[in-house]
Design an enzyme around this catalytic site. Structure first.
Site, PDB file in Angstrom:
ATOM      1  N   GLN A   7     -16.045  11.250  34.787  1.00  0.00           N
ATOM      2  CA  GLN A   7     -15.090  10.198  34.435  1.00  0.00           C
ATOM      3  C   GLN A   7     -15.254   9.910  32.942  1.00  0.00           C
ATOM      4  O   GLN A   7     -16.289   9.414  32.498  1.00  0.00           O
ATOM      5  CB  GLN A   7     -15.336   8.932  35.246  1.00  0.00           C
ATOM      6  N   TYR A  13      -9.751  -1.019  30.944  1.00  0.00           N
ATOM      7  CA  TYR A  13     -10.408  -0.242  29.899  1.00  0.00           C
ATOM      8  C   TYR A  13      -9.427  -0.045  28.736  1.00  0.00           C
ATOM      9  O   TYR A  13      -8.294  -0.539  28.784  1.00  0.00           O
ATOM     10  CB  TYR A  13     -10.879   1.092  30.481  1.00  0.00           C
ATOM     11  N   ARG A  32     -17.890   2.807  48.283  1.00  0.00           N
ATOM     12  CA  ARG A  32     -18.929   2.106  49.036  1.00  0.00           C
ATOM     13  C   ARG A  32     -19.317   2.819  50.330  1.00  0.00           C
ATOM     14  O   ARG A  32     -20.488   2.808  50.716  1.00  0.00           O
ATOM     15  CB  ARG A  32     -18.450   0.680  49.340  1.00  0.00           C
TER      16      ARG A  32
END
Length: 396
Positions: A99, A169, A346
């Site tokens: 990423q 971002y 998760r």
């Protein structure tokens, strides 16, 4: 013949053993800004557990683009460690994505020792400094930094580069009208606000060619007033598809700066988060204003699916569905709905071997409860507080 989530798939030039993706979740395992054995082990667990593609999170293209100083900046000094990581993951049969991002206003300028930049000037709740408005020179430099980082990551052996265009971002801050108040060619109409996203995608593709797959994480909705809406997100995605530089889009949502729980859903561990923060931030989070920052959204399986289906209707390029995917039934339905991949965070953090067990039929769903107590652990090594490595079974 119907597609199964466990079928092999081609993403750009890359062949993956199945259509499952370990989504990028900050690992908290690079205290010196270098790859560690702990970071490698973190990605080996889902690789051994059957994941098709694991994603190394938050690889910054520039020092001021880190969320904080315990983060890897991609460059010659970090190349050897990154190569060690990709070699280890490949040995287990999984693909590995990087990423690639610039945190923009989500960066902690005080921690990094250099002021953060954003589309427009604004105060930082993280550093208690003013975030600077990016100049033309900054945007030229940052675009070049993406290219330089991409070159290193290809050399390091990554299969996929994921450009971070979500979560407020830097690129996302330009897309959001509430964060982008510019009057120049980078602000105003959506096509102008999308200029940086398109420029970075084009520049990186021109650098890497077909050596790796190139994807982007985009927002189905930022979840705050002035953020990217679903309609605008689709419009941005259509521009990116028309440009033809990307092999797939990963559909995410929320804002690390303005509304993080819109992405995570489930319980809000306010006290645990506050206790993990520096003193001044800890105090602020325990005030009513701080508590309101961590809004509560009820968890439901595949909570971005409804919005993601609108993207699927408007786009022909491959899409990755993300957001609370726990059950094999949900994963297979995603394939039937026309999605090409499912991304999990998760669920795989709780059970790194989940994909193996779902494929073997020994489980039909994960056991993550979405208590979100994993979230505050990002500062000490991201982990499920109810899981220990001894629970991982060997891969096939």
């Amino acid at each position: 013949m119907s597609t199964s989530v466990f079928d092999p798939v081609t993403l750009g030039p890359v062949r993956l053993r199945n259509r499952t993706v370990k989504a990028a979740t900050f690992e908290g395992r690079a205290p010196e800004g270098q790859v560690t054995d702990a970071l490698i082990d973190y990605h080996l667990a889902p690789a051994r557990g059957g994941i098709g593609l694991t994603t190394v999170a938050y690889l910054a293209v520039a020092p001021e683009g880190r969320t904080h100083n315990e983060q890897i900046v991609v460059g010659p000094k970090t190349l050897a460690g990154l190569r060690r990581l990709t070699d280890a993951v490949h040995h287990e049969g999984a693909g590995v994505a990087a990423q690639v991002g610039h945190a923009g206003p989500v960066a902690n300028g005080r921690s990094n020792g250099v002021h953060a930049i954003s589309a427009s000037r604004m105060p930082s709740p993280l550093s208690m400094q003013m975030i600077k408005s990016a100049t033309e020179q900054d945007l030229t430099r940052v675009t070049r930094a993406y290219v330089d980082a991409a070159r290193v990551l290809v050399e390091a052996g990554f299969d996929v580069l994921e450009l971070h265009m979500a979560h407020s971002y830097l690129i996302s801050s330009f897309l959001a009208p509430g964060l982008n108040r510019r009057k120049d060619r980078w602000g105003g109409p959506l096509e102008s606000r999308a200029r940086l996203a398109r420029q970075v995608a084009r520049a990186v593709r021109e650098e890497v060619g077909d050596a790796v797959a190139l994807t982007a994480k985009v927002s189905v909705s930022d979840g705050f007033k002035g953020g990217v809406t679903t309609e605008e997100g689709i419009a941005v995605a259509r521009l990116l598809e028309a440009d033809g530089h990307l092999d797939a889009l990963q559909l995410s949502g929320g804002s690390s700066l303005m509304n993080p729980m819109y992405l995570f859903r489930g319980e809000t561990p306010v006290s645990e988060f506050a206790d993990a923060m520096p003193t001044i931030v800890k105090w602020g989070m325990k005030t009513p204003v701080g508590k309101s920052f961590l809004k509560r959204y009820e968890f439901e399986e595949a909570y971005f699916k409804e919005k993601a289906l609108q993207f699927r209707k408007e786009l022909s390029m491959p899409l990755m569905l993300l957001g609370g995917i726990n059950r094999v039934e949900t994963m297979q339905q995603a394939m039937a709905d026309g999605f090409d991949f499912v991304a999990m965070g998760r669920a795989v953090l709780r059970e790194p071997d989940l994909v193996n067990r779902l494929q073997a039929g020994t489980a039909t769903q994960g056991i993550c409860t979405h208590c979100n107590r994993c979230m505050p652990t990002i500062y000490t090594g991201t982990r499920c507080v109810d899981w220990t490595p001894a629970e991982v079974i060997p891969g096939p």
